[in-house]
Every structure is written in C-alpha cells, then in structure tokens.
Design an enzyme around this catalytic site. Structure first.
Site, PDB file in Angstrom:
ATOM      1  N   TYR A 476       0.833  -1.223   0.000  1.00 50.10           N
ATOM      2  CA  TYR A 476       0.000   0.000   0.000  1.00 50.10           C
ATOM      3  C   TYR A 476       0.866   1.270   0.000  1.00 50.10           C
ATOM      4  CZ  TYR A 476      -3.617  -3.386   1.246  1.00 50.10           C
ATOM      5  OH  TYR A 476      -4.458  -4.475   1.265  1.00 50.10           O
ATOM      6  N   HIS A 477       1.862   1.296  -0.888  1.00 49.37           N
ATOM      7  CA  HIS A 477       2.758   2.455  -0.977  1.00 49.37           C
ATOM      8  C   HIS A 477       2.834   3.016  -2.398  1.00 49.37           C
ATOM      9  CE1 HIS A 477       5.064   0.695   2.737  1.00 49.37           C
ATOM     10  NE2 HIS A 477       3.925   1.274   3.074  1.00 49.37           N
ATOM     11  N   PRO A 478       1.714   3.280  -3.072  1.00 53.47           N
ATOM     12  CA  PRO A 478       1.799   3.849  -4.425  1.00 53.47           C
ATOM     13  C   PRO A 478       2.393   5.255  -4.375  1.00 53.47           C
ATOM     14  CG  PRO A 478      -0.469   3.910  -3.661  1.00 53.47           C
ATOM     15  CD  PRO A 478       0.310   3.123  -2.636  1.00 53.47           C
TER      16      PRO A 478
END
EC number: 1.1.99.1
Length: 553
Positions: A476-478
């Site tokens: 969850y690190h775009p």
C-alpha cells in the site's frame, strides 16, 4: 448564487493536504478551502481509531477507495488490491501506522537529480522533526513539539518481537535502536503513529484538530473534485460534486493557488480530467488539452511484499486476540485506559537489510508480527503463529495511471507492472532465503514451529517464483506518478509547482521522484511541511548537521 473565492483551495484532506491546511491557516489573513471526497474521521469508530483494528477499514468502502489494478502480467494476471484512504486523514486514517522515514540515502539520491538539490537529508530532517512529537522526547533526529504523535515500543511488549530482532542479529545483520535515527540499517524496534492515549495519530487528529476552529479554514467533506479550472495556463478554481448527483456541479475560485493533494492514484487522474497530461491520450478521451505534460500518471511505483508464516510452539502469540470472546475485554481496556493489545498496531519490530553487497543501502524491509494473518485481516491461521512481512524497496519496475472516462466516480486504470525486471525476481528469491535463515536462528528455537507459508517444500527458484507470483501483495505504498524534477517526464518542480502552468501545485506521495526505502507516510508529511514553508515564502528551516550511517562497501 455568488461563487465563493478563497486564497488557496486544497484538493484532498490526506497525509499532505491536512498539513498544508494547518500551516497555511497559521497566517490569519489567508483563507483556505479544504475539499475531501470522503467523510469525517468519526472519533468513536474503533475501526479507524484503534491501532490494532487496522485491518477493518481495508475490508469496507467507507474509508477505502478500494481500487483494483489491471491484470498484472507478471503476477499471474491477478487484479491486485490498491487500497487508499477516503475521509479526513486520507491514507493516514487507514494505514498500518508504521512511523518509518526511509533511508537518508534515498533523499541524497533525490538531491542528485537536476533541480532537486535542496532535497538532501540535511534539508529534510528538520521537517521530519517539525512534524513529530516522540513519546520519549526529542533529540538530533526526533521532534518533541510536532502534530504527529509517535509511540516507541516498550521493553515489556511481546517476547516474539525481541526474539525476531535477536534472530536477525544472530544471522549476521546489524542491530539498531532507532530505525529513524543515525543507523537506518539493521533490526530493531519500530515506532508507530499512535497517541499517548492509544489512538491512531492521523493527520486529521494531528493537524486538523489544531486548525479546524480557525475562521480562515473551511472544510467540505463528501466533495468529489471533477476538475481544476483554468484561464489559459493559470489555475483559477475547482469544480466539484457534493453528494451523489453528478449534475450538481459547484465551483469555487482560488485567488492564489490550487494545491492538489489527492495521492498517487487520484492526483494524476484529476490532472488528466482537467486537461493536463499526455495530449494524444487526452484527445482520445475527448478532453480539451490545457497543457501537454507526458509524465502525468507515469513512473508509478509501489512496494510489494509477502508473508513468511510459522507455527508458534509456545502460547505467546496474539492468536487469542482474534477470538470473539476475548475482544470485548481488549476493546474496553483500549477505550477506557488507552492501553493493551488494542493500543498497538503490533508492528513493533522490523528492519532493513541489504540482500547483497551490490546495494549501497538497504533494499529489503521487514515487519515482524506476532500472529499469522493477512494484512487485510483475511486468512488468519487457526493456531498460535507469527510471521515476517518482507519485500524489496526500490524495484526498477514502473507502471502508470490512466483515465478510463471523464466520470470522476469511475476508478482509473492502474497498472504497477510488478516484478517486470530480473532484479525483482533476484531480490524476492533472496528475501525468502534470508528470512528462512533468520527464522532458524537460536533465538527463535523456543518458539518456531513448522513453516506454514510458503512451506519448506518450496525451495527451488521456480517454486519460489511461483509463490511470489501467486501470493505477493501490495504494501500500500503507491507513489511517484507526478514526479518532481526537470527531465522530460517530470510533472512538478522542486516546490511541487506543475511545469508550464501557474497557480497549481501537486503535494503528496505522487511527487516523489523515486520511491523511498520504507513506509511512505512520514516522508509524505515531511514533504508537505517543507513545501508549506515555500508556499508561505518563509525561509527554510536551518539544515541539520546530524550524521547518518552508510555501510562501507
């Protein structure tokens, strides 16, 4: 009806937008409008406020945009989750609360790019400190007066945290007492964004709570931005929809600037919908071109990770906390005392290592968890267990964000292009093998049962590759989809100002030129603090002279 006008309009009340809203309104003569597509951060909703409940928001839609990728070609064509926060606080309202800044060498690398010379670690460390209040006090690396509450692990926490760190040291890796301090390499305790009362310290709690009563700040929730309005190349306002009626368009005007803080997925989507992007693509979508900027939505990066899970021979894991009949007591202790299992995200130990000497700084991250369960709360193992989350930090793979239509409610096309290079596969094979080596150290002998996942029968390159292809998930690190810089694919300059346009900035994780070594939230907040001073035309904070560790080659 007269159109309202503000000095600044901020799109997105997330990790960066709330920082800007709070800092800009410190100047009493400045008016700010903050638009948020989601709702309030309800303080009585345990799903977002209790640290141990972090999996719940990802299972619903109230606080989560719940994007899905296109079929990922190197991941068995899986459509993969891409959860992003919705509501005041943005992704800081639903993230894992790990307070990790990345590595000083990430910022040193940024500063070597043309135009980004003032993004060194020495330039940025004062802004990390400005944002932070650490529970054990400040020092050369940490703040003690900032809006974000940071909690440090205590010595009496779960024995598995200590055993896993000790195992990493026994396997030959360094020990560090502060992953955000001098030595950001090795295994050690992991800080978290949690208040002293055991509540999630989102940017809504930290920044908006001190700003929302100011008369010069207006906050509108459930306001879906349709597009940014332009007069020629000058951004002059925002058109948004409040509620579900797409025909009910409202306009607000900006005297000074529009500040786009919608995150790495939505910021490029809004730019494209507003006519800013690659011109041929915009024309194919029947969008009038305001400015041809081919980098919008390109350069998309993320962290991929997987879980290595083990049975636990002693009843010391958090497995009992998953039982419904134990949860009322856990909830009550958290609600009334702000303590106990509920007051922690349970990611209290982890680390960063180099999988080979070819890397100048760590390329692999670990989060240790004293229970065996998926990040989103699914597939809990029905017995005592523990796990390591492990993944590579600076993948060469690049993806993109593209509109599917002009409808603001339709999610864009998202392709990360995970695992598209040979380096990706080498790093993940190494990560699995190194993790197994760590797990078989003497410190874990009293606790380690059999390997649940991937399972010891999987050992060849082909078998490990298949496991990654079918089971690796997003961390969850775009990021990086509107990158800073001066090359042909850069979208913004070193102050977040969109190239070729006036009165428009992007300030969020999308402007990172390269993804950092670790969780993104702390650095996103730092970037917003730094750019807030630039917007206000204030002198930058004095550079830090605190040293940082670099492994000798």
């Amino acid at each position: 009806m007269t159109t309202q006008t503000f000095d600044y309009i901020i799109i997105g009340a997330g990790s960066a937008g709330n920082v800007l809203a709070a800092r800009l309104t410190e100047d009493a003569d400045v008016s700010v409008l903050l638009l948020e597509a989601g709702g309030p951060d309800y303080r009585l909703d345990f799903r977002t406020q209790m640290p141990a409940a972090l999996a719940y928001p990802l299972q619903g839609r109230r606080y989560n945009w719940a994007y899905l990728t296109e079929p990922e070609p190197h991941m068995n064509n899986r459509r993969m989750e891409c959860g992003r926060g919705k509501g005041l606080g943005g992704s800081s309202l639903i993230n894992g609360m790990c307070y990790i800044r990345g590595n000083a060498m990430d910022l040193e690398g940024w500063s070597k790019l043309k135009g980004l010379e003032n993004w060194t670690y020495a330039d940025c460390l004062p802004y990390y400190k400005k944002a932070e209040t650490r529970d054990i006090g400040g020092n050369d690396y940490h703040g003690d007066h900032g809006p974000v509450s940071v909690a440090t692990p205590k010595d009496n926490n779960n024995v598995l945290f200590h055993a896993m760190v000790e195992a990493g040291v026994q396997a030959g890796y360094p020990r560090t007492d502060d992953l955000n301090g001098y030595q950001q390499e090795g295994f050690g305790p992991m800080d978290r964004t949690v208040t002293k009362n055991g509540r999630r310290s989102s940017t809504a709690r930290g920044y908006l709570d001190m700003a929302k009563e100011r008369p010069n700040l207006t906050i509108i929730t459930h306001a879906m931005t349709n597009k940014i309005l332009f007069n020629g190349k000058q951004a002059i306002g925002v058109e948004y929809i409040q509620g579900a009626d797409k025909r009910d368009l409202k306009k607000v005007m900006a005297n000074k600037e529009v500040l786009l803080c919608a995150g790495a997925i939505a910021s490029p989507q809004i730019l494209q919908r507003s006519g800013v992007g690659e011109s041929t693509f915009l024309k194919s979508m029947d969008i009038d071109v305001v400015h041809d900027l081919p980098g919008v939505g390109e350069n998309l990066q993320d962290h991929l990770e997987m879980y290595l899970q083990y049975k636990c021979k002693q009843p010391v894991s958090l497995y009992p906390a998953l039982k419904w009949y134990n949860q009322p007591a856990i909830g009550a202790e958290w609600l009334f005392l702000g303590k106990g299992i509920g007051a922690s995200n349970q990611f209290e130990a982890g680390g960063f290592i180099r999988s080979s000497d070819e890397f100048e700084w760590p390329n692999i991250q670990y989060h240790f968890l004293p229970v065996a369960i998926n990040y989103n709360g699914s597939n809990a193992v029905k017995e005592h267990g523990f796990q390591a989350h492990v993944g590579s930090m600076r993948s060469p793979s690049r993806g993109h964000i593209k509109l599917k239509s002009k409808d603001p409610f339709e999610h864009p096309s998202i392709l990360f292009n995970y695992m598209s290079t040979e380096q990706d596969w080498q790093e993940f094979r190494a990560a699995i093998r190194i993790t197994r080596e760590i797990m078989h150290q003497p410190a874990l002998d009293p606790y380690r049962g059999e390997e649940i996942s991937p399972g010891k029968q999987l050992s060849t390159d082909t078998q490990l590759d298949d496991f990654v292809r079918n089971h690796a998930e997003t961390a969850y690190h775009p990021s990086c989809s509107c990158k800073m810089g001066e090359d042909d694919m850069a979208v913004v300059d070193h102050q977040g100002r969109v190239h070729g346009l006036q009165g428009l900035r992007v300030v969020d994780a999308s402007i990172m030129p390269l993804i950092i070594t670790g969780n993104l939230n702390a650095t996103t907040i730092m970037m917003a603090e730094k750019i807030a001073d630039q917007i206000r035309e204030r002198a930058p904070l004095p550079r830090s002279d605190a040293p940082f560790y670099v492994a000798s080659a």
